[in-house]
Motif scaffolding. Structure first.
Motif, PDB file in Angstrom:
ATOM      1  N   LEU A 151      11.214   1.519  20.370  1.00  0.00           N
ATOM      2  CA  LEU A 151      10.138   0.867  21.094  1.00  0.00           C
ATOM      3  C   LEU A 151       8.826   1.564  20.753  1.00  0.00           C
ATOM      4  N   ASP A 152       8.079   0.929  19.833  1.00  0.00           N
ATOM      5  CA  ASP A 152       6.826   1.532  19.365  1.00  0.00           C
ATOM      6  C   ASP A 152       5.715   1.207  20.372  1.00  0.00           C
ATOM      7  N   GLU A 153       4.678   2.019  20.344  1.00  0.00           N
ATOM      8  CA  GLU A 153       3.514   1.831  21.217  1.00  0.00           C
ATOM      9  C   GLU A 153       3.919   1.708  22.680  1.00  0.00           C
ATOM     10  N   ASP A 168      -3.720  13.783   9.873  1.00  0.00           N
ATOM     11  CA  ASP A 168      -3.114  12.440   9.886  1.00  0.00           C
ATOM     12  C   ASP A 168      -2.677  12.091   8.453  1.00  0.00           C
ATOM     13  N   ILE A 169      -1.364  12.085   8.211  1.00  0.00           N
ATOM     14  CA  ILE A 169      -0.897  11.887   6.826  1.00  0.00           C
ATOM     15  C   ILE A 169      -1.144  10.457   6.355  1.00  0.00           C
ATOM     16  N   ARG A 170      -1.009   9.511   7.291  1.00  0.00           N
ATOM     17  CA  ARG A 170      -1.265   8.120   6.876  1.00  0.00           C
ATOM     18  C   ARG A 170      -2.688   8.003   6.337  1.00  0.00           C
ATOM     19  N   PRO A 199       0.885  19.083  -0.957  1.00  0.00           N
ATOM     20  CA  PRO A 199       2.040  18.840  -1.836  1.00  0.00           C
ATOM     21  C   PRO A 199       2.534  17.396  -1.789  1.00  0.00           C
ATOM     22  N   ARG A 200       2.429  16.786  -0.583  1.00  0.00           N
ATOM     23  CA  ARG A 200       2.867  15.390  -0.462  1.00  0.00           C
ATOM     24  C   ARG A 200       1.972  14.486  -1.323  1.00  0.00           C
ATOM     25  N   LEU A 201       0.656  14.745  -1.277  1.00  0.00           N
ATOM     26  CA  LEU A 201      -0.281  13.941  -2.076  1.00  0.00           C
ATOM     27  C   LEU A 201      -0.014  14.156  -3.567  1.00  0.00           C
ATOM     28  N   THR A 212       7.016   7.164  13.765  1.00  0.00           N
ATOM     29  CA  THR A 212       7.781   5.952  13.450  1.00  0.00           C
ATOM     30  C   THR A 212       8.683   6.216  12.242  1.00  0.00           C
ATOM     31  N   SER A 213       8.114   6.904  11.244  1.00  0.00           N
ATOM     32  CA  SER A 213       8.917   7.199  10.045  1.00  0.00           C
ATOM     33  C   SER A 213      10.148   7.998  10.428  1.00  0.00           C
ATOM     34  N   ALA A 214       9.997   8.938  11.366  1.00  0.00           N
ATOM     35  CA  ALA A 214      11.138   9.772  11.757  1.00  0.00           C
ATOM     36  C   ALA A 214      12.242   8.917  12.372  1.00  0.00           C
ATOM     37  N   ASP A 258       0.847  -1.197   0.000  1.00  0.00           N
ATOM     38  CA  ASP A 258       0.000   0.000   0.000  1.00  0.00           C
ATOM     39  C   ASP A 258       0.887   1.253   0.000  1.00  0.00           C
ATOM     40  N   TRP A 259       0.282   2.363  -0.388  1.00  0.00           N
ATOM     41  CA  TRP A 259       1.095   3.554  -0.591  1.00  0.00           C
ATOM     42  C   TRP A 259       1.701   4.115   0.705  1.00  0.00           C
ATOM     43  N   ALA A 260       0.974   3.943   1.811  1.00  0.00           N
ATOM     44  CA  ALA A 260       1.505   4.494   3.073  1.00  0.00           C
ATOM     45  C   ALA A 260       2.870   3.871   3.356  1.00  0.00           C
ATOM     46  N   GLU A 261       2.990   2.569   3.075  1.00  0.00           N
ATOM     47  CA  GLU A 261       4.267   1.892   3.324  1.00  0.00           C
ATOM     48  C   GLU A 261       5.271   2.208   2.213  1.00  0.00           C
ATOM     49  N   LYS A 262       4.754   2.173   0.975  1.00  0.00           N
ATOM     50  CA  LYS A 262       5.629   2.402  -0.177  1.00  0.00           C
ATOM     51  C   LYS A 262       6.281   3.785  -0.103  1.00  0.00           C
ATOM     52  N   TYR A 263       5.531   4.756   0.380  1.00  0.00           N
ATOM     53  CA  TYR A 263       6.058   6.126   0.411  1.00  0.00           C
ATOM     54  C   TYR A 263       6.439   6.580   1.815  1.00  0.00           C
ATOM     55  N   ARG A 264       6.867   5.645   2.612  1.00  0.00           N
ATOM     56  CA  ARG A 264       7.355   6.042   3.946  1.00  0.00           C
ATOM     57  C   ARG A 264       8.628   6.852   3.736  1.00  0.00           C
ATOM     58  N   GLY A 297       2.576  11.907  19.974  1.00  0.00           N
ATOM     59  CA  GLY A 297       1.627  12.698  19.183  1.00  0.00           C
ATOM     60  C   GLY A 297       0.618  11.763  18.548  1.00  0.00           C
ATOM     61  N   LYS A 298      -0.395  12.348  17.896  1.00  0.00           N
ATOM     62  CA  LYS A 298      -1.478  11.519  17.365  1.00  0.00           C
ATOM     63  C   LYS A 298      -0.983  10.574  16.255  1.00  0.00           C
ATOM     64  N   PRO A 299      -1.781   9.585  15.907  1.00  0.00           N
ATOM     65  CA  PRO A 299      -1.316   8.596  14.919  1.00  0.00           C
ATOM     66  C   PRO A 299      -1.123   9.182  13.517  1.00  0.00           C
ATOM     67  N   GLY A 300      -0.246   8.552  12.765  1.00  0.00           N
ATOM     68  CA  GLY A 300      -0.093   8.852  11.337  1.00  0.00           C
ATOM     69  C   GLY A 300       0.562  10.164  10.984  1.00  0.00           C
ATOM     70  N   ILE A 301       1.394  10.701  11.881  1.00  0.00           N
ATOM     71  CA  ILE A 301       2.000  11.999  11.565  1.00  0.00           C
ATOM     72  C   ILE A 301       3.517  11.903  11.420  1.00  0.00           C
ATOM     73  N   GLY A 302       4.040  10.699  11.441  1.00  0.00           N
ATOM     74  CA  GLY A 302       5.448  10.532  11.090  1.00  0.00           C
ATOM     75  C   GLY A 302       6.399  10.203  12.226  1.00  0.00           C
ATOM     76  N   ALA A 321      14.774  14.561   5.971  1.00  0.00           N
ATOM     77  CA  ALA A 321      14.426  15.712   5.135  1.00  0.00           C
ATOM     78  C   ALA A 321      13.146  15.472   4.329  1.00  0.00           C
ATOM     79  N   ASP A 322      12.753  14.189   4.164  1.00  0.00           N
ATOM     80  CA  ASP A 322      11.542  13.900   3.382  1.00  0.00           C
ATOM     81  C   ASP A 322      10.261  14.047   4.194  1.00  0.00           C
ATOM     82  N   LEU A 323      10.399  14.177   5.508  1.00  0.00           N
ATOM     83  CA  LEU A 323       9.183  14.248   6.336  1.00  0.00           C
ATOM     84  C   LEU A 323       8.459  15.566   6.135  1.00  0.00           C
ATOM     85  N   VAL A 324       7.153  15.462   6.046  1.00  0.00           N
ATOM     86  CA  VAL A 324       6.346  16.664   5.859  1.00  0.00           C
ATOM     87  C   VAL A 324       6.005  17.240   7.235  1.00  0.00           C
ATOM     88  N   GLY A 325       6.121  18.546   7.378  1.00  0.00           N
ATOM     89  CA  GLY A 325       5.738  19.228   8.630  1.00  0.00           C
ATOM     90  C   GLY A 325       6.670  18.881   9.776  1.00  0.00           C
TER      91      GLY A 325
HETATM   92  N1  LIG Z   1       5.396  13.596   8.260  1.00  0.00           N
HETATM   93  C1  LIG Z   1       5.195  12.719   7.260  1.00  0.00           C
HETATM   94  N2  LIG Z   1       5.717  12.930   6.048  1.00  0.00           N
HETATM   95  C2  LIG Z   1       5.486  12.055   5.053  1.00  0.00           C
HETATM   96  N3  LIG Z   1       4.756  10.936   5.160  1.00  0.00           N
HETATM   97  C3  LIG Z   1       4.195  10.681   6.357  1.00  0.00           C
HETATM   98  C4  LIG Z   1       4.402  11.553   7.457  1.00  0.00           C
HETATM   99  N4  LIG Z   1       3.727  11.066   8.498  1.00  0.00           N
HETATM  100  C5  LIG Z   1       3.149   9.939   8.106  1.00  0.00           C
HETATM  101  N5  LIG Z   1       3.420   9.693   6.807  1.00  0.00           N
HETATM  102  C6  LIG Z   1       2.883   8.562   6.024  1.00  0.00           C
HETATM  103  O1  LIG Z   1       2.093   7.788   6.900  1.00  0.00           O
HETATM  104  C7  LIG Z   1       2.667   6.495   7.122  1.00  0.00           C
HETATM  105  C8  LIG Z   1       2.609   6.170   8.587  1.00  0.00           C
HETATM  106  O2  LIG Z   1       3.396   7.084   9.332  1.00  0.00           O
HETATM  107  P1  LIG Z   1       4.086   6.723  10.714  1.00  0.00           P
HETATM  108  O3  LIG Z   1       4.052   5.238  10.928  1.00  0.00           O
HETATM  109  O4  LIG Z   1       5.393   7.382  10.770  1.00  0.00           O
HETATM  110  O5  LIG Z   1       3.092   7.421  11.703  1.00  0.00           O
HETATM  111  P2  LIG Z   1       3.141   7.444  13.284  1.00  0.00           P
HETATM  112  O6  LIG Z   1       3.057   8.864  13.708  1.00  0.00           O
HETATM  113  O7  LIG Z   1       4.265   6.648  13.814  1.00  0.00           O
HETATM  114  O8  LIG Z   1       1.766   6.742  13.603  1.00  0.00           O
HETATM  115  P3  LIG Z   1       1.382   5.698  14.781  1.00  0.00           P
HETATM  116  O9  LIG Z   1       1.337   6.481  16.041  1.00  0.00           O
HETATM  117  O10 LIG Z   1       0.025   5.193  14.354  1.00  0.00           O
HETATM  118  O11 LIG Z   1       2.419   4.623  14.760  1.00  0.00           O
HETATM  119  C9  LIG Z   1       4.093   6.591   6.586  1.00  0.00           C
HETATM  120  O12 LIG Z   1       4.499   5.357   6.057  1.00  0.00           O
HETATM  121  C10 LIG Z   1       3.981   7.640   5.513  1.00  0.00           C
HETATM  122  O13 LIG Z   1       3.527   7.079   4.313  1.00  0.00           O
END
Ligand SMILES: Nc1ncnc2c1ncn2[C@@H]1O[C@H](COP(=O)(O)OP(=O)(O)OP(=O)(O)O)[C@@H](O)[C@H]1O
Length: 471
Positions: free
Chosen positions: A101-103, A191-193, A163-165, A50-52, A2-8, A43-48, A13-17
């Motif tokens: 250590l996630d979660e 929530d970017i995810r 812009p990310r989309l 784990t990616s960071a 899926d794209w969320a994983e593909k575009y992690r 912070g709330k889910p899906g904002i980067g 420098a690639d992180l948005v915000g």
């Molecule tokens: N700041 C960001 N810049 C670019 N892509 C992002 C960003 N945040 C999230 N994403 C997209 O969302 C997906 C999930 O992000 P990530 O796992 O880092 O979120 P998280 O904050 O750790 O969420 P959770 O708390 O649910 O684990 C990433 O694989 C990526 O595709």
């Protein structure tokens, strides 16, 4: 994929915000030493978050050792993996290992008391950089929080998500209208995810996308139990109430408990009585459902419970906080007590070599008396924590006080041991100025050497004897 994983994002420098937290993380990594505190990204889910952590490891050429608190729930597993990951060197040639250590906020449940302890231990002993990730900063125990450097990630504004989309669309060769991107970014709620998933779902099988083809249904249209309870007490049509109940994630046997928990908020006793009557009827249907494995009855149970209670409530609304059923809190407290009891008896029975049942049936009172006489001694000997000591003392404050004193003692001892282990500053000693007219003492007569003379008196074998020698 899926794209969320593909575009992690692969690099920081690639992180948005979230530019400030990203800079803070990079700085921490550059200046990391063994004395650095672990980072706690929250912070709330899906904002980067784990990616960071992963992008940082990539940028620094660090290997990642990931622990997922909710998967690996036992202290033993965490200790084994984190212990090894944190103190041993990398096999792949990477300069360091980043322990992620996630979660981390999932560990504080009652069943995970050991897990939280293991994390603390891991933080204390880790010889490698460590990042903890959590949604809720206050879901983490204060001891862990105090040992970490908190880094807050914030929801990403829609204008930064667009812009990310757009980048994703161009990478996937899909033409997408600005209005469509804007609509997705806005309904993601920061929530970017979620935004990426919405785009993926909308674009599946297409090469162009406009506003009308966007699915923003993701998670936002899921109904929470809170909205269902609010609707139940409000002026909601019957078919709407039933629709909400199908959309809610919880099953009827859970919903019935939430409804039951809210019924006492009805102002009029006659309405309360009527509501309970409907609830008990619904409960009967649920009972039949489970006994006969006839799940169609669930629907009746839901209808009787919701439509009946809504009728009793009369659309007057709920004017109190909607809380999880009180029964759950009681069950959680009982479960915690049980966990403490089992852990405590386990320790004692294995030290005394007495089966747990025998211990519980015949020796518990005696043991409680003994512990009461020397609580600190027993706590030290059996490595009790405050809850375990309290199991015998029945005095929470006293137990906590004793454990605090023991921890303090241990810290002092550790400090002393470190001091002793440090190489002696020999020049200073050698050059210690002698007082005028004072003759140097021969080695054996110097006050320092004196204890060596009393060799007849063996030092008490402290480490050998224990409180349990008599058992
Ligand atoms: N700041 C960001 N810049 C670019 N892509 C992002 C960003 N945040 C999230 N994403 C997209 O969302 C997906 C999930 O992000 P990530 O796992 O880092 O979120 P998280 O904050 O750790 O969420 P959770 O708390 O649910 O684990 C990433 O694989 C990526 O595709």
């Amino acid at each position: 994929m899926d794209w969320a994983e593909k575009y992690r994002p692969a690099h920081l420098a690639d992180l948005v915000g979230n530019k400030t937290p990203v800079m803070q993380i990079a700085e921490w990594a550059k200046t990391w030493t063994r004395k650095s505190r672990p980072l706690l990204l929250y912070g709330k889910p899906g904002i980067g978050k784990t990616s960071a952590a992963y992008a940082l490891a990539n940028d620094m050429n660090w290997e990642v050792v990931e622990l997922n608190a909710s998967d690996q729930r036992t202290a033993a597993v965490i200790e084994r993996i984190a212990g090894a990951g944190s103190v041993t060197a990398s096999l792949t040639g990477a300069t360091r290992k980043l322990i992620v250590l996630d979660e981390a906020d999932n560990l504080q449940g009652n069943a995970d008391r050991g897990g939280a302890k293991a994390i603390l231990e891991c933080i204390r002993q880790a010889q490698q950089p460590m990042i903890l990730i959590a949604n809720d900063l206050y879901g983490i125990s204060p001891e862990i929080r105090a040992r970490c450097e908190p880094v807050q990630f914030k929801a990403v504004p829609a204008r930064s998500i667009v812009p990310r989309l757009r980048y994703l669309c161009s990478a996937e060769k899909i033409s997408c209208s600005d209005a469509a991107l804007q609509s997705i970014a806005e309904s993601a709620g920061g929530d970017i995810r979620s935004a990426v998933n919405m785009l993926y779902a909308s674009a599946l099988g297409r090469d162009s996308l406009d506003d009308g083809q966007v699915h923003t249904s993701q998670k936002d249209e899921r109904v929470s139990i809170f909205s269902l309870i609010t609707a139940l007490f409000g002026k909601t049509r019957d078919d709407e109430l039933m629709r909400l109940s199908y959309d809610v994630d919880d099953t009827p046997d859970t919903i019935v408990q939430w409804v039951e928990g809210s019924v006492p908020h009805l102002a009029d006793p006659r309405s309360v009585e009527r509501a309970y009557r409907y609830l008990s009827r619904a409960d009967q249907y649920l009972g039949y459902t489970y006994r006969r494995q006839y799940h169609t009855l669930w629907r009746y149970a839901t209808a009787v419970m919701l439509l009946g209670v809504a009728d009793a409530a009369g659309g007057k609304g709920i004017h109190a906080r909607i809380m999880p059923p009180e029964r759950w809190q009681k069950m959680a407290a009982a479960k915690k007590q049980k966990t403490i009891r089992i852990a405590t008896l386990n320790k004692v029975s294995s030290t005394m070599h007495v089966p747990q049942d025998t211990l519980r049936e015949h020796y518990l009172d005696t043991l409680a008396l003994l512990v009461g006489q020397d609580p600190a001694g027993f706590a030290r000997e059996l490595s009790f924590d405050a809850d375990q000591l309290n199991f015998f003392l029945n005095d929470r404050a006293r137990a906590a006080e004793i454990i605090r004193a023991i921890v303090q003692e241990e810290k002092e001892r550790e400090k002393e041991a470190k001091k002793e282990a440090a190489p002696p500053k020999k020049e200073q000693k050698a050059e210690k100025p002698q007082k005028k007219g004072e003759l140097p003492l021969p080695e054996a007569e110097s006050p320092k050497a004196a204890p060596a003379k009393v060799k007849e008196e063996p030092a008490p074998a402290k480490t050998q004897s224990t409180l349990f020698d008599g058992f």
